[in-house]
Design an enzyme around this catalytic site. Structure first.
Site, PDB file in Angstrom:
ATOM      1  N   CYS A  44      -6.581   0.746   2.799  1.00 52.32           N
ATOM      2  CA  CYS A  44      -7.600   1.798   2.762  1.00 52.32           C
ATOM      3  C   CYS A  44      -7.463   2.721   1.571  1.00 52.32           C
ATOM      4  O   CYS A  44      -8.402   3.432   1.213  1.00 52.32           O
ATOM      5  CB  CYS A  44      -7.521   2.617   4.041  1.00 52.32           C
ATOM      6  SG  CYS A  44      -8.014   1.720   5.501  1.00 52.32           S
TER       7      CYS A  44
ATOM      8  N   ASN B   8     -11.866  -3.459   0.219  1.00 52.85           N
ATOM      9  CA  ASN B   8     -10.703  -3.706   1.073  1.00 52.85           C
ATOM     10  C   ASN B   8     -11.118  -4.220   2.439  1.00 52.85           C
ATOM     11  O   ASN B   8     -10.998  -5.401   2.724  1.00 52.85           O
ATOM     12  CB  ASN B   8      -9.862  -2.434   1.214  1.00 52.85           C
ATOM     13  CG  ASN B   8      -8.817  -2.581   2.305  1.00 52.85           C
ATOM     14  OD1 ASN B   8      -8.098  -3.579   2.332  1.00 52.85           O
ATOM     15  ND2 ASN B   8      -8.742  -1.636   3.224  1.00 52.85           N
ATOM     16  N   GLU B   9     -11.636  -3.349   3.238  1.00 47.31           N
ATOM     17  CA  GLU B   9     -11.893  -3.726   4.638  1.00 47.31           C
ATOM     18  C   GLU B   9     -13.329  -3.312   4.933  1.00 47.31           C
ATOM     19  O   GLU B   9     -13.589  -2.553   5.837  1.00 47.31           O
ATOM     20  CB  GLU B   9     -10.895  -2.962   5.523  1.00 47.31           C
ATOM     21  CG  GLU B   9     -10.456  -3.677   6.751  1.00 47.31           C
ATOM     22  CD  GLU B   9      -9.358  -2.925   7.490  1.00 47.31           C
ATOM     23  OE1 GLU B   9      -9.467  -1.688   7.662  1.00 47.31           O
ATOM     24  OE2 GLU B   9      -8.390  -3.576   7.908  1.00 47.31           O
TER      25      GLU B   9
ATOM     26  N   GLU C 261       0.865  -1.191   0.000  1.00 46.08           N
ATOM     27  CA  GLU C 261       0.000   0.000   0.000  1.00 46.08           C
ATOM     28  C   GLU C 261       0.892   1.227   0.000  1.00 46.08           C
ATOM     29  O   GLU C 261       1.944   1.241   0.648  1.00 46.08           O
ATOM     30  CB  GLU C 261      -0.902   0.018   1.240  1.00 46.08           C
ATOM     31  CG  GLU C 261      -1.728   1.304   1.321  1.00 46.08           C
ATOM     32  CD  GLU C 261      -2.855   1.272   2.340  1.00 46.08           C
ATOM     33  OE1 GLU C 261      -2.835   0.395   3.223  1.00 46.08           O
ATOM     34  OE2 GLU C 261      -3.747   2.139   2.246  1.00 46.08           O
TER      35      GLU C 261
END
Ligand code: AHR
Length: 681
Positions: free
Chosen positions: A267, A398-399, A68
């Site tokens: 994120c 993603n999350e 990331e």
């Protein structure tokens, strides 16, 4: 716990006041390993490995990399560009540039001044710099780099810029590396001979090694010259590519022998707002057409503000696929699913408007895998890669959590499977490995026949040790598991005081034996985050730290490396003589695999106690070659860490062991992780 984690972003002064949690367990580490001599008084733990009984195939993807652009990982990090704000596109378009002899409130008769011209309607990608020189002996334009620029003696650096010298007023542009005392440490020049926009290149050779030079640009002539895309790369990038990556950092990644490369996050995929989400289509094609975007970590943490953090996308989706190919890793792109980060705004795209997002996913598959003459395959082809990248996996969200995710995920899943039934989709179980969101998400995903579910754990070292049995009782037969982000936190998640200390790394090793023992279920794993700049970071701990000259692997890195380099391809049972898994009783953890290609077995052992342990390992049903090798990772203090001052304080040490009657007898020191490589006859 959940409420604690829910507040993990945008924590401000609270974190500043946090005291480092002291975990000082100062037990001396005795000799690294004593071999084959069992003390007459000590109690022996007897283990056995049945080599003929393979429990499961270990997937080549078992150990991979999570990438990331956080902590200057891409811009200012592995992306080797040394000029910050090279296209004058930052929100403050002169950020990173200085004109020490110019004054915005005067006519600058003794120097000159630069102004930013915005052309066209797209305000984010059309800026250029107009330099008006009144006196060429006084005017200086300086780029400060990413916390300075690191240069190495005798190394070459490729400088380039675009210039428009409409009236041919400027005869020469001179470029210099300058240290903090003003000494020049390398220089070159270009002759801007064209009246219209033209690209010029020149090479600087550094005369000294210095971690913090700046780039000074001076001019010959008076009048106006327009400049854009001012760029500087080391000539020695990874594989010598011009728009390349830092060789030393990629080498550390290559040494991990990763099974996959997850990108671009994290994120960053989702964005703080939908407008700031990662849009892969804006990161491919000609370099200078890629639209700069603020990095979401620029403003995320009040305690680590990074106002100069933007995404140039010089490292874009093509380059990620290329890196995965270089590393022999499966590319694993993660795409947004119409939800901005739920830790931030949580903005949602209405279901009825989701089509463009779904189309992005379908187009990405075509970009990666389609024929060179398909619409998106053509873009890949134009970038120099006519062959497909053979992407097999795609992550959706993603999350993400809650019903909002499940209903969006279902739409993506249907569309992708209809067109590309063989693509394996990774889905998200949210940010926490337990609790309501997790239970709800995983049960709903299973109803949708999800194939691989991504679980994240940022937790205490104790949690990692206690969870070595996490997957032992998971129901089999449904979705597989991707342990997509994990790292032990020495203080707590998002605390700037978290350390990459030995206690964290050792606890991760203990936990990883549990991942490996369950390799029939857990098919992908990755530590997170991956990279951090010594001065430009926002999040800690991280696997690899770097500055502008050097990079080093943390103790956690060497844990990952030892597992990954000894992943084997068949899972073997290792148990106590009464048939129990070795997952924390007496502070011992173990897993075992076989590599049918090299004809070896690899036994991983972790001793998390402050006591030396004596072990006897009985290898059943297969004759052993006479010797074995132990790769031992250990340190005197649980608070120990690798650092720029001591890059290799905690690195594997090798030791020979011998086998007698198909048995290995050994002592494992306190707080030690080791991999034993045993040759089979
Ligand atoms: O790894 C840092 C962050 O932690 C990632 O961006 C996110 O997915 C998780 O919350």
């Amino acid at each position: 716990m959940i409420s604690n984690k829910l507040s993990r972003f945008n924590l401000q002064s609270e974190n500043l006041n946090e005291k480092v949690m002291t975990r000082i367990n100062c037990y001396p580490l005795l000799a690294i390993l004593l071999i084959c001599s069992i003390s007459a008084t000590g109690q022996k733990t007897k283990l056995e490995v049945d080599v003929t009984h393979s429990i499961a195939e270990i997937q080549p993807t078992m150990y991979g990399i999570f990438f990331e652009d956080i902590n200057f990982a891409a811009d200012g990090g592995v992306y080797a560009e040394m000029i910050k704000n090279r296209g004058f596109e930052f929100d403050n378009p002169k950020m990173g540039w200085q004109q020490p002899n110019s004054n915005s409130y005067g006519f600058n008769k003794k120097s000159g001044i630069a102004n930013i011209i915005k052309s066209g309607t797209d305000t984010s990608s059309n800026n250029f710099c107009r330099v008006s020189i009144e006196n060429d002996s006084g005017y200086v334009l300086i780029n400060e780099g990413f916390r300075g620029m690191g240069i190495k003696k005798n190394a070459k650096y490729r400088f380039s810029l675009m210039a428009k010298n409409s009236k041919l007023a400027i005869q020469k542009v001179r470029i210099h590396f300058v240290d903090e005392t003003g000494q020049v440490l390398g220089e070159c020049s270009i002759t801007p001979a064209a009246r219209d926009w033209e690209t010029y290149t020149a090479t600087l050779v550094a005369t000294e090694t210095n971690p913090k030079v700046v780039l000074k640009i001076t001019f010959e002539g008076t009048g106006v010259i327009d400049l854009d895309n001012i760029s500087l790369f080391p000539v020695n990038t990874w594989k010598g590519r011009e728009n390349g990556l830092r060789e030393d950092i990629v080498q550390l990644l290559a040494d991990l022998q990763p099974g996959f490369l997850r990108f671009p996050g994290g994120c960053i995929v989702e964005g703080r707002t939908l407008a700031q989400r990662y849009q892969w289509k804006k990161t491919v094609g000609p370099l200078w057409d890629r639209t700069l975007l603020i990095n979401r970590w620029n403003t995320e943490f009040g305690h680590r503000p990074t106002p100069d953090y933007f995404q140039s996308f010089g490292l874009g989706f093509f380059e990620y696929f290329q890196l995965a190919e270089d590393l022999g890793a499966e590319p694993l792109p993660i795409l947004g699913c119409g939800m901005a980060c739920q830790f931030n705004t949580g903005e949602l795209v209405p279901l009825a408007d989701l089509d463009p997002y779904v189309q992005d996913a379908l187009d990405l598959i075509e970009f990666a895998n389609g024929p060179a003459d398909s619409p998106w395959g053509q873009v890949r082809n134009s970038m120099g890669h006519p062959e497909p990248f053979n992407m097999k996996y795609i992550g959706i969200g993603n999350e993400q959590w809650g019903p909002e995710y499940i209903e969006r995920y279902a739409i993506f899943e249907k569309a992708i499977k209809e067109q590309y039934p063989d693509i394996v989709i990774i889905s998200s179980s949210g940010p926490f490995p337990e609790g309501d969101f997790f239970e709800y998400g995983t049960s709903e995903l299973k109803k949708l026949d999800a194939e691989i579910i991504d679980e994240h754990y940022y937790n205490t070292p104790e949690w990692f040790r206690d969870n070595a049995t996490r997957y032992d009782d998971y129901v089999r037969g449904g979705a597989k598991i991707f342990a997509g982000e994990y790292a032990a936190q020495s203080v707590r998640t998002t605390s700037p005081e978290n350390k990459n200390n030995w206690e964290c790394a050792l606890s991760e090793a203990a936990f990883m034996t549990g991942l490996e023992r369950n390799a029939d279920l857990v098919v992908m794993t990755s530590y997170a985050p991956l990279l951090a700049h010594q001065e430009g970071w926002q999040w800690t701990p991280n696997l690899i730290w770097f500055n502008n000259l050097e990079a080093y692997g943390t103790a956690n890195y060497y844990v990952q490396k030892l597992f990954s380099n000894h992943r084997g391809n068949e899972l073997l049972a290792i148990s106590t003589f009464d048939g129990k898994v070795v997952a924390g009783e007496n502070n011992l953890f173990a897993s075992s695999v076989k590599d049918t290609h090299s004809g070896e077995i690899f036994v991983k052992l972790v001793n998390t106690s402050d006591k030396k342990k004596q072990l006897e390992i009985d290898i059943k049903n297969q004759k052993l070659a006479g010797t074995a090798t132990a790769l031992i990772l250990s340190s005197d203090q649980l608070t120990d860490e690798n650092s720029f001052e001591n890059l290799k304080k905690i690195i594997p040490q090798e030791s020979e062991l011998s086998t007698i009657n198909n048995q290995l007898s050994l002592e494992i020191d306190p707080f030690t992780f080791m991999v034993i490589k045993i040759g089979l006859e």
